[in-house]
Write a protein that holds these residues in place. Structure first.
Motif, mmCIF file in Angstrom:
data_model
loop_
_atom_site.group_PDB
_atom_site.id
_atom_site.type_symbol
_atom_site.label_atom_id
_atom_site.label_comp_id
_atom_site.label_asym_id
_atom_site.label_seq_id
_atom_site.Cartn_x
_atom_site.Cartn_y
_atom_site.Cartn_z
ATOM 1 N N THR A 18 0.806 -1.340 0.074
ATOM 2 C CA THR A 18 0.061 0.040 -0.013
ATOM 3 C C THR A 18 0.959 1.480 0.099
ATOM 4 O O THR A 18 0.657 2.105 -1.000
ATOM 5 N N ALA A 19 1.937 1.059 0.854
ATOM 6 C CA ALA A 19 2.859 2.472 1.104
ATOM 7 C C ALA A 19 3.659 2.523 -0.628
ATOM 8 O O ALA A 19 3.634 3.848 -0.949
ATOM 9 N N SER A 132 11.717 12.389 2.568
ATOM 10 C CA SER A 132 10.523 13.129 2.528
ATOM 11 C C SER A 132 10.394 13.987 3.380
ATOM 12 O O SER A 132 11.347 14.487 4.104
ATOM 13 N N SER A 133 9.230 14.377 3.871
ATOM 14 C CA SER A 133 9.033 15.258 4.951
ATOM 15 C C SER A 133 8.951 14.838 6.371
ATOM 16 O O SER A 133 8.878 15.682 7.041
ATOM 17 N N TYR A 134 9.185 13.653 6.306
ATOM 18 C CA TYR A 134 9.297 12.998 7.780
ATOM 19 C C TYR A 134 9.841 11.693 7.442
ATOM 20 O O TYR A 134 10.360 11.176 6.276
ATOM 21 N N TRP A 135 10.029 10.945 8.574
ATOM 22 C CA TRP A 135 10.560 9.350 8.341
ATOM 23 C C TRP A 135 9.933 8.497 7.336
ATOM 24 O O TRP A 135 8.645 8.824 7.400
ATOM 25 N N GLU A 150 -2.940 9.515 7.946
ATOM 26 C CA GLU A 150 -2.930 10.416 7.009
ATOM 27 C C GLU A 150 -1.574 11.269 7.139
ATOM 28 O O GLU A 150 -1.104 11.510 5.806
ATOM 29 N N GLU A 151 -0.716 11.281 8.068
ATOM 30 C CA GLU A 151 0.492 11.763 7.803
ATOM 31 C C GLU A 151 1.565 10.659 7.032
ATOM 32 O O GLU A 151 2.322 11.149 6.297
ATOM 33 N N GLY A 152 1.102 9.609 7.271
ATOM 34 C CA GLY A 152 2.154 8.453 6.465
ATOM 35 C C GLY A 152 1.814 8.411 5.056
ATOM 36 O O GLY A 152 2.666 8.498 4.354
ATOM 37 N N VAL A 153 0.498 8.714 4.691
ATOM 38 C CA VAL A 153 0.083 8.860 3.311
ATOM 39 C C VAL A 153 0.682 9.962 2.696
ATOM 40 O O VAL A 153 1.310 9.900 1.693
ATOM 41 N N GLY A 154 0.676 11.233 3.529
ATOM 42 C CA GLY A 154 1.269 12.379 3.112
ATOM 43 C C GLY A 154 2.685 12.259 2.618
ATOM 44 O O GLY A 154 3.228 12.649 1.626
ATOM 45 N N VAL A 155 3.348 11.637 3.741
ATOM 46 C CA VAL A 155 4.835 11.235 3.548
ATOM 47 C C VAL A 155 5.363 10.306 2.366
ATOM 48 O O VAL A 155 6.345 10.704 1.649
#
Length: 193
Positions: A18-19, A132-135, A150-155
């Motif tokens: 998925t990621a 990316s913007s985070y780990w 949501e944050e993981g998807v955005g990353v």
């Protein structure tokens, strides 16, 4: 341009997939193709040599890479470790100076330890590491859970955009006559004199 993504999960269409798919969608928006290769079964069922040969051929054609693993016992899976050990041992020269990203997926914890191990492969192989913007991690126990992160998807989306940007910069550099550096010219030494 094409990015080869290696899914080191034991579940072909699980959270790591998925990621990687989110990254692939982001790359597609930027006009870059991608392919996800699932290595889980072939890494351990007697098909390792054929798998590595197939991946080696894909490495020649790929412009960039993403290596993904779920967290098992606070680290990457044995499958992806086995594959990357053999792949980098045999085809490292085909990946040299091509950008790579890493991704970890976990139900709860162990992601940073997994990322640390995954990063060692491109870091020792002269591959620029795309951040990316985070780990670069997602959390969830199912693909549906991952989509709620949501944050993981955005990353993951930003990781795809950053990979696309780096690939386009490398292509522009090549078009301007800037070649990759020559391989290193030194002798390996040991700590013993």
């Amino acid at each position: 341009m094409k990015v080869l993504m290696i899914n080191g999960s034991r579940r072909e269409h699980g959270c790591t997939y998925t990621a990687l798919s989110i990254i692939g969608d982001s790359l597609k928006e930027e006009g870059i193709d991608s392919e996800i290769v699932f290595v889980g079964r072939d890494a351990v069922n007697g098909n390792l040599n054929a798998l590595i040969k197939s991946l080696g051929e894909k490495c020649t054609e790929a412009d960039g890479f993403v290596f993904g693993s779920p967290v098992y016992y606070a680290s990457l899976t044995g499958e992806i470790k086995l594959v990357l050990d053999h792949l980098f041992g045999s085809y490292r020269d085909k990946m040299r100076c091509k950008p790579a990203a890493i991704v970890a997926s976990a139900r709860r914890a162990g992601t940073t330890a997994t990322l640390d191990v995954l990063a060692k492969y491109p870091a020792i192989s002269e591959m620029p590491i795309v951040s990316s913007s985070y780990w670069p991690m997602v959390h969830g126990n199912t693909p549906e859970d991952v989509m709620k992160d949501e944050e993981g998807v955005g990353v993951m989306k930003q990781l795809g955009k950053n990979m696309a940007w780096m690939l386009k910069c490398i292509a522009a550099g090549k078009a301007a006559g800037i070649d990759v550096p020559n391989p290193p010219d030194y002798h390996k030494t040991n700590f013993i004199r």
